[in-house]
Design an enzyme around this catalytic site. Structure first.
Site: not given
Ligand code: USQ
Length: 382
Positions: A144, A211, A32, A118, A255, A185, A241, A179, A35, A253, A11, A181-182
């Site tokens: 992140t 982003v 590779n 990975n 959360y 990092k 989303r 998480s 994703r 949605t 992305y 994942y985080h």
């Molecule tokens: N959230 C909702 N509803 C949804 C999706 C997410 O309320 O449908 C909430 C989540 O619970 C969270 C926030 O929105 O509190 C952000 O969620 P996200 O899915 O946009 O972001 P996250 O899972 O934290 O991960 C994304 C990228 C990741 C990057 C990160 C930056 O996928 O690769 O590292 O954003 S950060 O969030 O600052 O860590």
């Protein structure tokens, strides 16, 4: 500059590769297709079908006359990465080659193990391939904001001065991610800091927030050059989303209580930030940490914005608080510093109603491809 973009199909990776090429740099994109593979396995394919990297590079060349070189291979395989770095001799390596989904990393043992192996494995290989082939190369690593978590004190840019029993020292700011994942990092940052201290690497670690966006100067040249835009629960970030949900008539949605605050940025600003970091590299033996976002919002504020814009465009947008599949604070203090990139020249593109409306217009073209079964969260933290 000779710039290698690891994770060049992603992305962020593909728009970054085009952007540096358009600016006249020599660019090699490496990927590779991991994703794409995870997306297939988890029924989470992107909204817009994207051609392969080679095909996209060809289309980009036809449109602009510019070149993005492509290598398909696994950066977790040291033999592969080392030979590519030795051949290309990069001035800058932009390292995005990680499993980027928090929900995927929390799905089960296999997914967690794969994310850990990975992400750490690629970072380790990047470090060693630089040490062995081009020790002066600047590593620009995508971290992140989630590394910091949501502490009850202000978040500094990477480092904090601690005074303890009358003595002072600067330390990496405490990290406590939400998480696996985080957490990878966080571990990446520690690994990089170790090799910066011991071997004098030059590293910029970008603490990026979620982003949004699907439009950049180069991707607007053809629909086939668009970034892979996800709206599923696995790879989709929250703003992207919500916009798709607004179009599909699915209640947004939110959360839990929706008070979760994060720092957000437009995809265009990711490109600016990475370019600014690459153009003024960290010093030899420096781990420079930059907080990469332009404005803070709660999830509720995002939902209200998307609701307002959607309604004004004739969409029937509803908001629904659903059980939070994650373990995270839903109401908390959040004040993260983000001055360094502004001082380096970042000109933010803020999330105005016009920006969201333009995204809606673009996504509407693909309305028929939205598959609502991919929207509700399918992975729980517990
Ligand atoms: N959230 C909702 N509803 C949804 C999706 C997410 O309320 O449908 C909430 C989540 O619970 C969270 C926030 O929105 O509190 C952000 O969620 P996200 O899915 O946009 O972001 P996250 O899972 O934290 O991960 C994304 C990228 C990741 C990057 C990160 C930056 O996928 O690769 O590292 O954003 S950060 O969030 O600052 O860590």
């Amino acid at each position: 500059m000779k710039v290698m973009v690891l994770g060049g199909d992603g992305y962020l990776g593909w728009p970054t590769a085009m952007h540096f090429s358009a600016k006249g740099h020599t660019v090699l994109a490496v990927d590779n297709y991991q994703r794409r593979q995870i997306a297939l396995e988890t029924d989470s394919e992107a909204l817009i079908a994207t051609p392969t990297l080679d095909e996209r590079a060809q289309i980009f060349h036809e449109k602009t006359g510019k070149t993005v070189q492509v290598k398909i291979g696994d950066c977790a395989d040291m033999l592969f990465l080392n030979s590519v770095v030795a051949d290309f001799q990069p001035d800058t390596i932009i390292h995005y080659a990680e499993q980027p989904s928090a929900p995927y990393s929390m799905k089960g043992f296999h997914e967690a193990q794969m994310t850990l192996k990975n992400n750490l494995g690629v970072t380790f290989n990047v470090i060693w391939s630089v040490l062995q082939n081009c020790p002066d190369c600047h590593i620009v690593k995508l971290g992140t904001m989630g590394e910091y978590g949501t502490p009850n004190i202000d978040i500094e840019e990477g480092w904090i001065d601690i005074e303890h029993n009358g003595r002072k020292q600067k330390f990496l700011y405490p990290r406590q991610a939400g998480s696996l994942y985080h957490t990878t990092k966080v571990l990446d940052t520690d690994l990089l800091w170790f090799y910066v201290r011991t071997h004098g690497l030059r590293v910029t670690d970008l603490m990026q927030g979620p982003v949004y966006g699907l439009s950049t100067e180069e991707s607007d040249l053809s629909d086939q050059l668009l970034p892979n835009f996800h709206y599923d629960d696995i790879f989709g970030t929250v703003v992207n989303r919500f916009l798709v949900q607004a179009i599909a008539g699915v209640p947004l949605t939110v959360y839990g209580k929706g008070g979760q605050t994060r720092g957000y940025l437009n995809l265009i600003d990711t490109l600016q930030c990475v370019e600014l970091a690459a153009k003024s590299p960290a010093d030899t033996g420096e781990l420079r940490v930059l907080n990469q976002f332009t404005e803070q919002f709660t999830v509720n504020e995002l939902a209200e914005r998307v609701h307002r814009v959607g309604q004004s465009m004739g969409l029937n947008v509803q908001i629904k608080n659903i059980d939070n599949p994650r373990k995270e604070m839903e109401e908390h203090y959040y004040n993260a510093k983000h001055h360094a990139l502004i001082d380096m020249g970042l000109e933010p593109h803020y999330m105005t109603d016009e920006v969201l409306a333009a995204m809606v217009e673009k996504i509407l073209k693909y309305k028929d491809r939205i598959e609502t079964r991919k929207i509700m969260p399918r992975v729980s933290w517990s």
